[in-house]
Scaffold this motif. Structure first.
Motif, PDB file in Angstrom:
ATOM      1  N   ALA A 237      20.636  -6.278 -53.710  1.00  0.00           N
ATOM      2  CA  ALA A 237      21.830  -5.581 -54.183  1.00  0.00           C
ATOM      3  C   ALA A 237      21.622  -4.075 -54.116  1.00  0.00           C
ATOM      4  CB  ALA A 237      22.145  -6.004 -55.614  1.00  0.00           C
ATOM      5  N   GLY A 238      22.711  -3.350 -54.018  1.00  0.00           N
ATOM      6  CA  GLY A 238      22.647  -1.900 -54.065  1.00  0.00           C
ATOM      7  C   GLY A 238      22.299  -1.261 -52.741  1.00  0.00           C
ATOM      8  N   VAL A 239      21.788  -0.034 -52.817  1.00  0.00           N
ATOM      9  CA  VAL A 239      21.534   0.787 -51.636  1.00  0.00           C
ATOM     10  C   VAL A 239      20.038   1.064 -51.510  1.00  0.00           C
ATOM     11  CG1 VAL A 239      22.009   2.987 -50.492  1.00  0.00           C
ATOM     12  CG2 VAL A 239      23.807   1.861 -51.829  1.00  0.00           C
ATOM     13  N   PHE A 240      19.534   0.890 -50.285  1.00  0.00           N
ATOM     14  CA  PHE A 240      18.160   1.275 -49.943  1.00  0.00           C
ATOM     15  C   PHE A 240      18.192   2.721 -49.476  1.00  0.00           C
ATOM     16  CE2 PHE A 240      15.217   2.224 -46.558  1.00  0.00           C
ATOM     17  CZ  PHE A 240      13.990   1.766 -47.040  1.00  0.00           C
ATOM     18  N   THR A 241      17.285   3.558 -50.015  1.00  0.00           N
ATOM     19  CA  THR A 241      17.250   4.981 -49.667  1.00  0.00           C
ATOM     20  C   THR A 241      15.832   5.418 -49.349  1.00  0.00           C
ATOM     21  OG1 THR A 241      19.108   5.433 -51.157  1.00  0.00           O
ATOM     22  CG2 THR A 241      17.832   7.314 -50.414  1.00  0.00           C
ATOM     23  N   LEU A 242      15.677   6.084 -48.210  1.00  0.00           N
ATOM     24  CA  LEU A 242      14.421   6.725 -47.830  1.00  0.00           C
ATOM     25  C   LEU A 242      14.786   7.979 -47.065  1.00  0.00           C
ATOM     26  CD1 LEU A 242      11.340   6.872 -47.560  1.00  0.00           C
ATOM     27  CD2 LEU A 242      11.531   5.482 -45.482  1.00  0.00           C
ATOM     28  N   GLY A 243      14.689   9.150 -47.726  1.00  0.00           N
ATOM     29  CA  GLY A 243      15.109  10.385 -47.080  1.00  0.00           C
ATOM     30  C   GLY A 243      16.551  10.271 -46.620  1.00  0.00           C
ATOM     31  N   PRO A 244      16.817  10.504 -45.319  1.00  0.00           N
ATOM     32  CA  PRO A 244      18.198  10.428 -44.823  1.00  0.00           C
ATOM     33  C   PRO A 244      18.677   9.008 -44.542  1.00  0.00           C
ATOM     34  CG  PRO A 244      16.736  11.023 -43.037  1.00  0.00           C
ATOM     35  CD  PRO A 244      15.874  10.962 -44.273  1.00  0.00           C
ATOM     36  N   ILE A 245      17.796   8.019 -44.675  1.00  0.00           N
ATOM     37  CA  ILE A 245      18.164   6.637 -44.368  1.00  0.00           C
ATOM     38  C   ILE A 245      18.776   5.982 -45.594  1.00  0.00           C
ATOM     39  CG2 ILE A 245      17.300   4.372 -43.679  1.00  0.00           C
ATOM     40  CD1 ILE A 245      15.074   5.791 -42.162  1.00  0.00           C
TER      41      ILE A 245
END
Length: 290
Positions: A237-245
């Motif tokens: 669930a939700g959003v995966f975030t790594l820098g601009p990704i």
């Protein structure tokens, strides 16, 4: 493709030599170093990046022979070579034992660059000619550019992390790890270019994630040591975030053979990744997917 087997050539990355399958201290250190040095006479050495099942492959020479296809695997902490390549290229077998043998490659050429005195594990069967682990790439900065399909070794340094495009990373067991956010929670993950899948976690982390769809029996993955393994597949669930990704509701595998989490090349192939090895920083530049 998954290369977990390459991480455990030495039993315990930080173990003393007595625990590293009975090898002499000096040899253990050479295996962990990967290469004794790098000759990089120009400002940069660039070669085409071949994507085989999504993972990055480069053509190299071994002791002047080749070309051979080597995997650039940041999820491996040793160099690996297939036995027939070692023999054909005039490499030296240093240790013959019941588990993985140990061999010496005097020179591994990557375009105009050359890794010298490369001590590697020797496998009878391997789905590539060899594997270059992160440990052997410590002599220079480098760029894995998936969209433009190129691998570059260079001397670039990156500016301080900004939390957006430039991030700091940690080296654990001679492999690079970054902290990602998933559903607002931090998760330390290896950047495992040798894995073709998107995102994998060990069973111990299953309950720490919030699931959009719970993990269910999924595909069968294979590697050179554990063989075939059926993983669970779910959607976080939700959003995966790594820098601009940023990825909404990412696909996640739960692998019973894994003991940590990793991002595979499917998650990385939309960007160029420049590693400043000295300062342990990585710049992520988004581009069109190949």
């Amino acid at each position: 493709m998954k290369t977990t087997a390459f991480v455990i050539l030495l039993a315990g990355a930080m173990a003393p030599a007595s625990a590293a399958q009975g090898l002499p201290d000096t040899l253990v250190q050479q295996i962990r170093a990967g290469a004794a040095g790098l000759i990089l006479e120009a400002a940069a050495a660039e070669v085409p990046l071949l994507l085989d099942a999504g993972v990055p492959i480069v053509e190299v020479t071994v002791n002047g022979h080749g070309p051979y296809r080597f995997l650039i695997d940041l999820g491996a902490n040793v160099v690996i070579v297939r036995r027939n390549v070692l023999e054909e290229a005039g490499g030296q077998l240093l240790i013959d034992r019941e588990t993985t043998d140990i061999g010496l490659l005097h020179a591994v050429g990557i375009g105009p660059a050359r890794l010298e005195h490369v001590v590697a594990g020797v496998y009878d069967d391997l789905d590539v000619d060899g594997v270059i682990g992160y440990n052997a790439l410590r002599h220079s900065s480098f760029t894995l550019d998936y969209p433009r399909k190129r691998f570059v070794m260079h001397r670039r340094f990156l500016s301080a992390p900004d939390g957006q495009r430039i991030l700091g990373y940690t080296v654990v067991g001679r492999m690079p790890y970054v902290t990602v956010e998933l559903h607002g929670r931090p998760l330390l993950m290896n950047l495992d270019t040798g894995a073709s899948e998107w995102m994998t976690i060990p069973p111990a982390l299953t309950d720490s994630l919030v699931w959009q769809s719970s993990p269910r029996p999924g595909r069968i993955t294979r590697n050179n040591q554990t063989g075939a393994t059926r993983v669970l597949e779910g959607t976080a669930a939700g959003v995966f975030t790594l820098g601009p990704i940023r990825i909404t509701e990412p696909l996640v595998y739960v692998n019973p053979d894994a003991d940590d989490a990793w991002l595979g090349s499917s998650a990385m192939r939309g960007a160029a990744w420049t590693f400043d090895v000295v300062n342990r920083r990585v710049a992520i530049t988004l581009g069109e997917r190949p």
